[in-house]
Design an enzyme around this catalytic site. Structure first.
Site, PDB file in Angstrom:
ATOM      1  N   SER A   1       0.906  -1.407  -0.093  1.00 45.98           N
ATOM      2  CA  SER A   1      -0.140  -0.119   0.049  1.00 45.98           C
ATOM      3  C   SER A   1       0.637   1.295   0.154  1.00 45.98           C
ATOM      4  CB  SER A   1      -0.855   0.040   1.201  1.00 45.98           C
ATOM      5  OG  SER A   1      -0.241  -0.086   2.442  1.00 45.98           O
TER       6      SER A   1
ATOM      7  N   LYS B   1      -6.243   3.661   9.072  1.00 48.24           N
ATOM      8  CA  LYS B   1      -5.349   4.406   8.422  1.00 48.24           C
ATOM      9  C   LYS B   1      -5.875   5.987   8.465  1.00 48.24           C
ATOM     10  CE  LYS B   1      -3.161   1.376   5.180  1.00 48.24           C
ATOM     11  NZ  LYS B   1      -3.332   0.965   3.813  1.00 48.24           N
TER      12      LYS B   1
END
Length: 809
Positions: free
Chosen positions: A716, A759
């Site tokens: 990611s 996140k």
């Protein structure tokens, strides 16, 4: 038989009898007996020794004594400490106790001495009797090798039947009753016959004893004394037709009758009980058989508890005890609804995945309460032996059933809620793979016939409601993961933490630390400050510890305040008292007795945003922006770990070299490949950003992720590294308040990521204002609560062109 009458002192004997011709010593401690001995010493040193019928009688009368005793001569008398006399006597002749003349100060009897009438025997008849008695005695000495050899010689040397009878009466061990029968015999023939019977009985007893000893010696080693004694007892009980385990077997059979199980299971258990019955009672095989039978009888084969099917009640319990966890609660209520409609269905196998401290374990206990199920927790963290799950085979020493069967025994029903805690922490070694052993347990198609190695009988686990917990799915093998329904328990927002602290944690810690609600008050702003400035976690464990710390300090403060007030009260009372010499304790007692009305009500301590530092010290965390100004080659990325979300600063420098790509900061293989993809993609943009081809041959690209001691991996960070590299190569700055996450392809497409909520929370805590996420994560974004994205601009991007458009200044 010649007889004559006279009077003699009497000594009553306990549990013994003295025969004519016997030399023996004994101790005397009763006053009447001591007086009798002393009286006899003053006369002719003769005394009548008569046995008591009941040895417990302390002051015997004529009715308490046998009618026949022995006249004995006192050879020696020794006085011992404690008012005890030891006497040495010789038996002279038999005598019949006619009556007691007096009982004080000692017993004195009117007696008739009698001598056994001699038989008119021929020499041949007497010889025959002597030989018969000698033969019996020889057999007796053969069986009893402990008899003194001098005694054997004395008996064998006897040629007269009268002498032999006397010798045997003295030296052969016999009961008090047998000795009394010999004393009471009317003539020598009766004595002879009784002696023959006694010898024959003793020989038979000795023979049986020898046979028992031989049986025992064949089974065990001669040196194991304790073991031999147990075996002797066992053989004796076998001879009598008894066994030590009869009561246990009867108990097992009764339990088997009451057991709720199928006929096949009952038949198997019955065979095991019979097998246990046939095994010797004190060896290791018996212990194994006993343990196996008890395990089988303790399992809930077909015993079930009645589940609550009330949707409203279940919802109320779950909402009352836990805040948030919406997906978990909905899944439980769905299960209840289906169970109501179908009456029977497969129990769900759920895996709750999320960071530590998010309530995975505690929600399982609440689910059990809501459904009225027995709750069993099995900790799998660190389990590495397959036998921990499937059990040990009974051939091994110390074999035990596995944790699943042990959990069923603990629950006592076949439909409990079984929590498999920390299923992602299992490991494997040379003994087997525990994850593979769990496959059968968590497969709804197979677990109706789960076979434990120890039990060896199929056990139905289909009605068990399994709930597993894990911090991450990455360490769970794919086949095992496929068998479970994954429900993500994501990190808590600050607002969720506030509600949990206010409604649950605060009350719990007040009670745990011995406080009352009337003594403590923590304002809402203080709670929010604890959450933001003193904790940085996905769950609420650290928050609970901080609240507990505040409660402890307040408890101490209250006690110190109370103690200080008491001291002032006593000091004031002492000043008012006329007696200045009173001690501190006397004044305190006087204050308590007179109930001086200076008592103060316990004050309430208020914790606010301003004084929270008094209890917790300086704040541990600050919401700082990663970079205060727009910079070249520095981009804020977002990462997701097993303990929640975090920001990840990626730094890139371009410096003269030979075109090498340098990677530092403990990157994993996937992250290294993302860096290679990023540099390849940037080279494809050379014309668009006016980068010469020679640049990549004459310059090195160095990518670094700070906190080099911490390993990092995952795809990611692809768009983050590509953006940082392009910024470093072109010299264009990146917005400091922009963070991003997403995987990159060689063509510049942005692929989706996981852990979006964590996140975004990490970005918000760091002060980020704009977050770039993959377009394919838009459905995940729409599911999130509005408070998570409040104050931030979240932009969905599909290509790197869109990323660069929003990121570069």
């Amino acid at each position: 038989m010649s007889e004559y009458t006279r009077q003699l002192p009497v000594v009553a004997l306990r549990n013994m009898a003295v025969m004519p011709g016997m030399l023996i010593h004994f101790d005397v401690n009763r006053k009447v007996s001591i007086e009798a001995i002393e009286a006899a010493m003053l006369l002719n040193q003769q005394v009548l020794l008569v046995s008591q019928i009941d040895a417990e009688t302390e002051n015997p009368t004529a009715d308490d004594l046998y009618r026949v005793g022995t006249i004995a001569e006192i050879k020696q008398m020794i006085k011992l400490p404690g008012n005890v006399i030891r006497v040495l006597v010789t038996g002279l002749e038999r005598a019949t106790l006619d009556s007691l003349v007096s009982e004080q100060p000692y017993l004195k009897a009117q007696l008739t001495s009698k001598e056994a009438e001699l038989l008119n025997l021929t020499e041949a008849e007497e010889e025959a009797m002597v030989r018969a008695l000698r033969d019996l005695f020889e057999v007796y000495t053969t069986e009893n090798n402990k008899l003194n050899k001098d005694i054997i010689r004395q008996v064998e040397a006897s040629r007269e039947i009268e002498k032999m009878v006397e010798q045997l009466s003295i030296h052969i061990p016999m009961t008090l009753e047998d000795k009394q029968l010999l004393l009471a015999a009317s003539d020598l023939m009766e004595q002879y016959e009784r002696l023959c019977l006694i010898l024959a009985d003793e020989i038979e007893v000795m023979r049986i004893k020898r046979e028992l000893q031989n049986k025992v010696k064949d089974k065990v080693d001669k040196n194991q004394k304790d073991y031999i004694m147990r075996e002797q007892l066992k053989v004796i009980k076998e001879e009598l037709g008894e066994t030590s385990s009869v009561s246990d077997i009867m108990q097992y059979l009764e339990q088997l009758k009451e057991l709720v199980a199928s006929d096949e299971v009952k038949e198997k258990i019955k065979k095991e009980i019979e097998r246990f019955q046939n095994v010797a009672g004190s060896n290791s095989e018996s212990a194994v058989a006993r343990g196996y039978v008890e395990t089988l009888l303790s399992l809930p084969w077909d015993k079930v508890s009645e589940d609550f099917m009330d949707l409203a009640y279940a919802k109320e319990v779950l909402e009352t005890e836990h805040y948030g966890l919406k997906k978990v609660k909905e899944r439980v209520l769905d299960f209840l609804a289906v169970r109501q409609l179908t009456e029977k269905g497969d129990s769900p196998i759920i895996c709750l995945v999320g960071p530590p401290g998010t309530g995975k374990t505690s929600i399982a206990r609440s689910i059990a309460k809501a459904l009225n199920k027995e709750y069993v927790r099995i900790s799998l963290g660190g389990v590495r032996d397959e036998a921990e799950i499937r059990g040990h085979r009974r051939t091994y020493v110390g074999a035990l059933p596995g944790r699943i069967i042990t959990g069923l025994k603990q629950a006592k029903v076949k439909n409990p809620l079984m929590l498999l805690d920390e299923i992602d922490k299992m490991s494997s070694d040379y003994k087997g793979d525990t994850a593979s052993a769990m496959l059968e347990v968590l497969d709804s198609e197979q677990n109706c016939n789960f076979v434990d190695h120890y039990v060896e009988i199929p056990v139905d686990l289909s009605e068990v409601m399994f709930i597993a917990t894990a911090n991450t799915t990455q360490t769970i093998p794919k086949p095992l993961l496929d068998r479970m329904e994954i429900i993500e328990v994501s990190s808590y927002t600050e607002n969720e933490k506030f509600h949990i602290a206010k409604n649950h944690l605060l009350n719990k810690q007040i009670e745990k630390n011995g406080l009352k609600k009337s003594q403590i008050s923590i304002s809402e702003k203080a709670l929010r400050k604890i959450i933001s400035d003193y904790t940085r976690e996905a769950g609420v464990r650290g928050l609970e510890r901080k609240i507990s710390e505040v409660c402890r300090k307040i408890a101490r403060e209250l006690l110190e305040q109370e103690s200080k007030e008491n001291q002032n009260l006593i000091k004031s009372a002492k000043n008012k008292s006329n007696n200045k010499n009173q001690s501190h304790s006397e004044v305190a007692a006087a204050v308590e007795a007179e109930e001086i009305s200076v008592t103060t009500k316990p004050s309430k301590i208020k914790v606010t945003e301003k004084n929270i530092t008094t209890y917790l010290g300086k704040p541990k965390f600050r919401n700082e922006i990663a970079s205060q100004k727009d910079e070249v080659g520095i981009v804020c990325g977002l990462a997701w770990t097993s303990v929640g979300g975090t920001t990840l600063q990626i730094e890139v420098n371009s410096l003269p070299g030979k075109g090498a790509l340098i990677l530092t900061g403990q990157m994993g293989d996937v992250m290294k490949e993302s860096a290679q993809l990023g540099i390849s993609y940037i080279r494809s943009l050379s014309k668009e950003y006016k980068i010469s081809e020679e640049y990549f041959q004459k310059n090195d690209i160095h990518i670094h992720i700070p906190e080099g001691a911490t390993p990092k991996d995952g795809p990611s960070a692809g768009i983050t590294m590509a953006t940082a590299m392009l910024s470093a190569i072109t010299g264009k700055k990146v917005h400091a308040k922009v963070a991003m996450t997403g995987e990159i392809t060689l063509r510049g497409r942005v692929l989706p990521i996981g852990g979006l909520k964590e996140k975004l929370l990490a970005a918000k805590n760091t002060g980020i204002k704009k977050v770039l996420i993959p377009e394919k994560n838009r459905p995940d974004l729409e599911e999130l609560e509005q408070e998570i994205t409040e104050g931030m601009e979240v932009i969905c991007v599909a290509t790197m062109d869109e990323v660069l458009k929003h990121a570069l200044v």
